[in-house]
Design an enzyme around this catalytic site. Sequence first.
Site, short mmCIF file in Angstrom:
data_model
loop_
_atom_site.label_atom_id
_atom_site.label_comp_id
_atom_site.label_asym_id
_atom_site.label_seq_id
_atom_site.Cartn_x
_atom_site.Cartn_y
_atom_site.Cartn_z
N ASP A 74 18.87 -2.28 -6.83
CA ASP A 74 18.02 -3.44 -6.59
C ASP A 74 18.76 -4.74 -6.90
OD1 ASP A 74 15.35 -3.23 -5.68
OD2 ASP A 74 14.75 -2.23 -7.53
N GLU A 106 12.40 -10.44 -4.83
CA GLU A 106 11.55 -9.68 -5.76
C GLU A 106 12.09 -9.68 -7.20
OE1 GLU A 106 10.92 -5.54 -4.76
OE2 GLU A 106 9.55 -5.27 -6.44
N ASP A 135 13.17 -8.28 -0.15
CA ASP A 135 12.92 -7.09 -0.97
C ASP A 135 14.23 -6.30 -0.94
OD1 ASP A 135 12.03 -4.85 -2.27
OD2 ASP A 135 10.17 -4.68 -1.12
N ILE A 191 15.30 -3.59 -2.42
CA ILE A 191 15.00 -2.19 -2.07
C ILE A 191 13.49 -2.07 -2.04
CG2 ILE A 191 14.96 0.22 -2.79
CD1 ILE A 191 17.59 0.07 -3.84
N ASP A 192 12.98 -1.71 -0.88
CA ASP A 192 11.57 -1.38 -0.79
C ASP A 192 11.49 0.14 -0.72
OD1 ASP A 192 8.76 -2.11 -0.31
OD2 ASP A 192 9.10 -1.06 1.56
N THR A 219 11.32 2.24 -3.87
CA THR A 219 12.21 2.71 -4.94
C THR A 219 12.05 4.22 -5.16
OG1 THR A 219 10.49 2.00 -6.48
CG2 THR A 219 12.32 0.53 -6.17
N ASP A 269 7.13 -7.50 1.02
CA ASP A 269 6.80 -6.13 1.45
C ASP A 269 6.32 -6.07 2.90
OD1 ASP A 269 7.45 -4.58 -0.79
OD2 ASP A 269 5.62 -5.20 -1.82
N1 LIG Z 1 -1.24 -0.24 -6.07
C1 LIG Z 1 -0.43 -0.54 -5.06
N2 LIG Z 1 -0.95 -0.70 -3.82
C2 LIG Z 1 -0.13 -0.99 -2.79
N3 LIG Z 1 1.21 -1.14 -2.88
C3 LIG Z 1 1.78 -0.99 -4.09
C4 LIG Z 1 0.98 -0.68 -5.24
N4 LIG Z 1 1.80 -0.58 -6.30
C5 LIG Z 1 3.07 -0.85 -5.85
N5 LIG Z 1 3.05 -1.08 -4.52
C6 LIG Z 1 4.19 -1.42 -3.63
O1 LIG Z 1 4.27 -0.52 -2.56
C7 LIG Z 1 5.59 -0.54 -2.05
C8 LIG Z 1 6.02 0.88 -1.71
O2 LIG Z 1 5.08 1.37 -0.84
P1 LIG Z 1 5.18 2.79 -0.20
O3 LIG Z 1 4.63 3.76 -1.21
O4 LIG Z 1 4.35 2.72 1.03
O5 LIG Z 1 6.61 3.01 0.08
C9 LIG Z 1 6.44 -1.18 -3.08
O6 LIG Z 1 6.81 -2.45 -2.63
C10 LIG Z 1 5.54 -1.27 -4.28
O7 LIG Z 1 5.76 -2.38 -5.05
P2 LIG Z 1 6.91 -2.36 -6.17
O8 LIG Z 1 8.20 -2.64 -5.45
O9 LIG Z 1 6.57 -3.47 -7.08
O10 LIG Z 1 6.92 -1.00 -6.81
MG LIG Z 2 8.65 -3.46 -1.95
MG LIG Z 3 11.54 -3.68 -4.08
MG LIG Z 4 9.58 -3.24 -7.20
#
Ligand SMILES: Nc1ncnc2c1ncn2[C@@H]1O[C@H](COP(=O)(O)O)[C@@H](O)[C@H]1OP(=O)(O)O
Ligand SMILES: [Mg+2]
Ligand SMILES: [Mg+2]
Ligand SMILES: [Mg+2]
Length: 335
Positions: free
Chosen positions: A47, A70, A128, A130-131, A133, A275
């Site tokens: 990241d 991010e 972002d 890394i989307d 993770t 995102d």
């Molecule tokens: N409760 C939530 N509802 C929707 N999206 C979320 C939730 N918690 C985290 N995310 C975000 O969903 C994305 C991943 O989605 P997916 O499961 O579809 O791949 C990440 O960007 C993550 O954020 P983060 O990067 O802060 O962890």
């Molecule tokens: Mg993301």
């Molecule tokens: Mg990310």
């Molecule tokens: Mg994150």
Amino acid sequence: MSALATERSVAIQAVLQASRVCQSVFQHLVANETLTKNDKSPVTVADFSAQAIINTYLHKAFPNDPIVGEEDSKDLRGDAGKILREKVHSLTNGVLDESEKLSEDQILEAIDRGNYAGGAKGRHWALDPIDGTKGFLRGGQYAVCLALIVDGQVQLGVMGTPNLPVDPAKPDGEKGTLFITVRGQGAFQRSFSTPTETKIHFSDIATTEEATFCESVEAGHSSHGDAAEIAKLLGISRPSVRMDSQAKYCSISRGDGDIYLRLPTSKTYVEKIWDHASGSLLVTEAGGKVTDVNGKPLDFSIGRTLEANKGVVAANTKIFDRVLESVQKVLSSKL
Ligand SMILES: Nc1ncnc2c1ncn2[C@@H]1O[C@H](COP(=O)(O)O)[C@@H](O)[C@H]1OP(=O)(O)O
Ligand SMILES: [Mg+2]
Ligand SMILES: [Mg+2]
Ligand SMILES: [Mg+2]
């Protein structure tokens, strides 16, 4: 020269290099090491490295453009951050050319250039690094996502998906696909290895019965139960394709699936602009439509979050209205 041609090519180079650093971190820290189940440090290194690289490329080409990224460098500073900082430093430089190498301070500075608050005026980038993770750690889907927002509207998006097959018909063939879009200019994909671009578009299904859902692996990010009910209403019998990250936007945009829903799982979660910025433009440029679950356009003009929206509905334009109607039917029954 077409509009935003320089931004397009800089964004492509930046996302490609960042995607390479993610692949390199995976090889060094995930594939070759036994991780304990909760060890998230490799993805943290990737990241930070990806954000440092992209912000450096952007700053060099567009020194006045602010960035909504991010990550911030807090966890890399001081004695507490030393081990992580050294890993980020060596892995980042491992993919950069001799003339591009960065010092530890330059890396921290670059990461923190992502601290912009966003908003409705002028231009800024949304990143972002890394989307997905969880997908990264599983060796599954993840995406490096970069978008340019001008006066609150997304104008350009580039996404790197290191583990997505270039040709969906050959799932075991070459992996590493780049998705590129500029408003009004269409949606394209190319491999990491060759610069030739191919135009992409949604599949040409006309009824929801023929459709395939693309949904999160994590039920906590989008409700699987609600999605199953919606699928039933739409007469969908094909099993959903589950994958992590914004690679879902990429998949439906090239016709691997037809519908991507992000169905709220909590009343408090607010979606972030990084995102959805690049993915939502890719969808509209590939012949799809995107709104939130209430049918409102995604509003990227507020700041770092999509505060005015709830969830996301993205689908082939031909079936969009029916999909949204079913989403609303199922969600309203839960109120
Ligand atoms: N409760 C939530 N509802 C929707 N999206 C979320 C939730 N918690 C985290 N995310 C975000 O969903 C994305 C991943 O989605 P997916 O499961 O579809 O791949 C990440 O960007 C993550 O954020 P983060 O990067 O802060 O962890
Ligand atoms: Mg993301
Ligand atoms: Mg990310
Ligand atoms: Mg994150």
